[in-house]
Design a protein around this motif. Structure first.
Motif, PDB file in Angstrom:
ATOM      1  N   LEU A  28      44.621  32.927  25.405  1.00  0.00           N
ATOM      2  CA  LEU A  28      43.429  33.680  25.786  1.00  0.00           C
ATOM      3  C   LEU A  28      43.009  33.247  27.184  1.00  0.00           C
ATOM      4  CD1 LEU A  28      40.964  35.526  25.115  1.00  0.00           C
ATOM      5  CD2 LEU A  28      39.852  33.480  24.167  1.00  0.00           C
ATOM      6  N   GLN A  29      42.880  34.209  28.091  1.00  0.00           N
ATOM      7  CA  GLN A  29      42.462  33.927  29.462  1.00  0.00           C
ATOM      8  C   GLN A  29      41.102  34.577  29.703  1.00  0.00           C
ATOM      9  OE1 GLN A  29      45.569  35.356  32.052  1.00  0.00           O
ATOM     10  NE2 GLN A  29      47.092  33.912  31.275  1.00  0.00           N
ATOM     11  N   LEU A  30      40.141  33.783  30.191  1.00  0.00           N
ATOM     12  CA  LEU A  30      38.795  34.272  30.412  1.00  0.00           C
ATOM     13  C   LEU A  30      38.343  33.972  31.831  1.00  0.00           C
ATOM     14  CD1 LEU A  30      38.406  32.458  27.337  1.00  0.00           C
ATOM     15  CD2 LEU A  30      36.948  34.472  27.243  1.00  0.00           C
ATOM     16  N   GLN A  31      37.560  34.891  32.392  1.00  0.00           N
ATOM     17  CA  GLN A  31      36.971  34.694  33.720  1.00  0.00           C
ATOM     18  C   GLN A  31      35.563  35.259  33.728  1.00  0.00           C
ATOM     19  OE1 GLN A  31      39.898  36.651  36.254  1.00  0.00           O
ATOM     20  NE2 GLN A  31      40.739  34.676  36.870  1.00  0.00           N
ATOM     21  N   LEU A  32      34.610  34.446  34.180  1.00  0.00           N
ATOM     22  CA  LEU A  32      33.247  34.919  34.392  1.00  0.00           C
ATOM     23  C   LEU A  32      33.152  35.394  35.833  1.00  0.00           C
ATOM     24  CD1 LEU A  32      30.383  35.241  33.198  1.00  0.00           C
ATOM     25  CD2 LEU A  32      29.836  33.007  34.199  1.00  0.00           C
ATOM     26  N   LEU A  33      32.748  36.664  36.018  1.00  0.00           N
ATOM     27  CA  LEU A  33      32.797  37.306  37.322  1.00  0.00           C
ATOM     28  C   LEU A  33      31.408  37.642  37.853  1.00  0.00           C
ATOM     29  CD1 LEU A  33      35.580  39.905  36.428  1.00  0.00           C
ATOM     30  CD2 LEU A  33      35.918  37.663  37.471  1.00  0.00           C
ATOM     31  N   ASP A  34      31.279  37.552  39.171  1.00  0.00           N
ATOM     32  CA  ASP A  34      30.125  38.093  39.881  1.00  0.00           C
ATOM     33  C   ASP A  34      30.564  39.461  40.392  1.00  0.00           C
ATOM     34  OD1 ASP A  34      28.150  38.888  41.610  1.00  0.00           O
ATOM     35  OD2 ASP A  34      28.180  37.077  42.844  1.00  0.00           O
ATOM     36  N   ILE A  35      30.109  40.535  39.716  1.00  0.00           N
ATOM     37  CA  ILE A  35      30.615  41.868  40.027  1.00  0.00           C
ATOM     38  C   ILE A  35      29.832  42.541  41.148  1.00  0.00           C
ATOM     39  CG2 ILE A  35      31.640  42.248  37.770  1.00  0.00           C
ATOM     40  CD1 ILE A  35      29.155  43.786  36.952  1.00  0.00           C
ATOM     41  N   SER A  36      28.941  41.799  41.820  1.00  0.00           N
ATOM     42  CA  SER A  36      28.268  42.363  42.986  1.00  0.00           C
ATOM     43  C   SER A  36      29.196  42.360  44.193  1.00  0.00           C
ATOM     44  CB  SER A  36      26.996  41.581  43.312  1.00  0.00           C
ATOM     45  OG  SER A  36      27.306  40.262  43.771  1.00  0.00           O
ATOM     46  N   GLN A  37      30.305  41.611  44.100  1.00  0.00           N
ATOM     47  CA  GLN A  37      31.250  41.512  45.205  1.00  0.00           C
ATOM     48  C   GLN A  37      32.488  42.363  44.926  1.00  0.00           C
ATOM     49  OE1 GLN A  37      31.916  37.501  46.689  1.00  0.00           O
ATOM     50  NE2 GLN A  37      30.154  36.743  45.559  1.00  0.00           N
TER      51      GLN A  37
END
Length: 252
Positions: free
Chosen positions: A164-173
């Motif tokens: 399982l691969q997870l990433q928390l993203l800042d989607i304003s960029q």
């Protein structure tokens, strides 16, 4: 007899050709960059490197602890990647250091720090982990811990190597910035649990967040979130449940 251009005309002609060639190179370079943005991560990107370490770690942990159930390794921003030359100047070794956690079948778990070495071919040749000595005040850096689980519609036991691969993203960029990430391996258990660690001092004000997740086996994506799961700041302290959907025949 054909008229020959005057020398100044030849100079202007040569300069015009140079400018056109330079413009073509710039266009090709821009096109290459745009293709790179849409491409899958390269083999030397952080997540693939972390995946190889997780594979090596899983084998080592299973041999030393038959009760092992889940193993998780933290990627950015906690990991460091260093490259050094081996005795052979052509052999570049990659050394990764970061944090992780492991869980046993009886429910007990522990945090650790690890070092992983990959050879010039990108194969993980060494994995060493040391558990935190909490009784002696050993602690990881302060963090916001995002706990949750991920499942998908599959009733068969998980195959060895499922990840399982997870990433928390800042989607304003654009493209989204990766705030934290984790790779989780569990050969027997669904749902697969995760505990993402986000540096405690990071400012989240005005930053829309989303969680991306996918299940990978042998470098093929089998299940994933159709769209990254958007998270409100208040959700970071709640248990998050993710349901991943099949991705056709899988993709890298």
């Amino acid at each position: 007899m054909m008229h020959q251009p005057e020398p100044p005309a030849l100079v202007r002609l040569g300069w015009t050709l140079c400018v056109r060639v330079a413009q073509a190179i710039v266009v090709l370079f821009a096109l290459a960059l745009s293709l790179d943005v849409r491409a899958e991560p390269a083999d030397n990107a952080p997540v693939p490197l972390l995946s190889r370490c997780a594979g090596k770690a899983g084998g080592s942990v299973r041999q030393g602890d038959p009760a092992f159930m889940t193993l998780a390794l933290d990627g950015r921003p906690w990991m460091t990647i260093d490259k050094t030359e081996d005795a052979d100047a052509q052999a570049i070794l990659t050394t990764i250091t970061s944090n992780g956690w492991a869980k046993r079948r009886d429910g007990t778990s522990f945090l650790f720090r690890f070092t992983c070495v990959l050879n010039a071919q990108g194969q993980a040749t060494m994995f060493h982990a040391s558990a935190l000595l909490r009784d002696l005040g050993d602690r990881l850096p302060p963090a916001i811990v995002i706990n949750g689980s991920a499942t998908y519609p599959l009733k068969e036991p998980l195959q060895r190597g499922t990840e399982l691969q997870l990433q928390l993203l800042d989607i304003s960029q654009d493209p989204p910035a990766i705030l934290t990430e984790q790779v989780v391996r569990s050969g027997w258990h669904l749902p697969m649990g995760f505990s993402l660690r986000l540096p405690a001092g990071i400012s989240l004000e005005g930053r829309p967040l989303a969680l991306a997740a996918r299940v990978v086996l042998a470098r093929q994506t089998l299940f994933e979130l159709v769209e990254p799961r958007k998270l409100a700041p208040g959700e970071l302290t709640r248990f998050i449940e993710l349901t991943l959907l099949p991705v056709g025949d899988g993709r890298r």
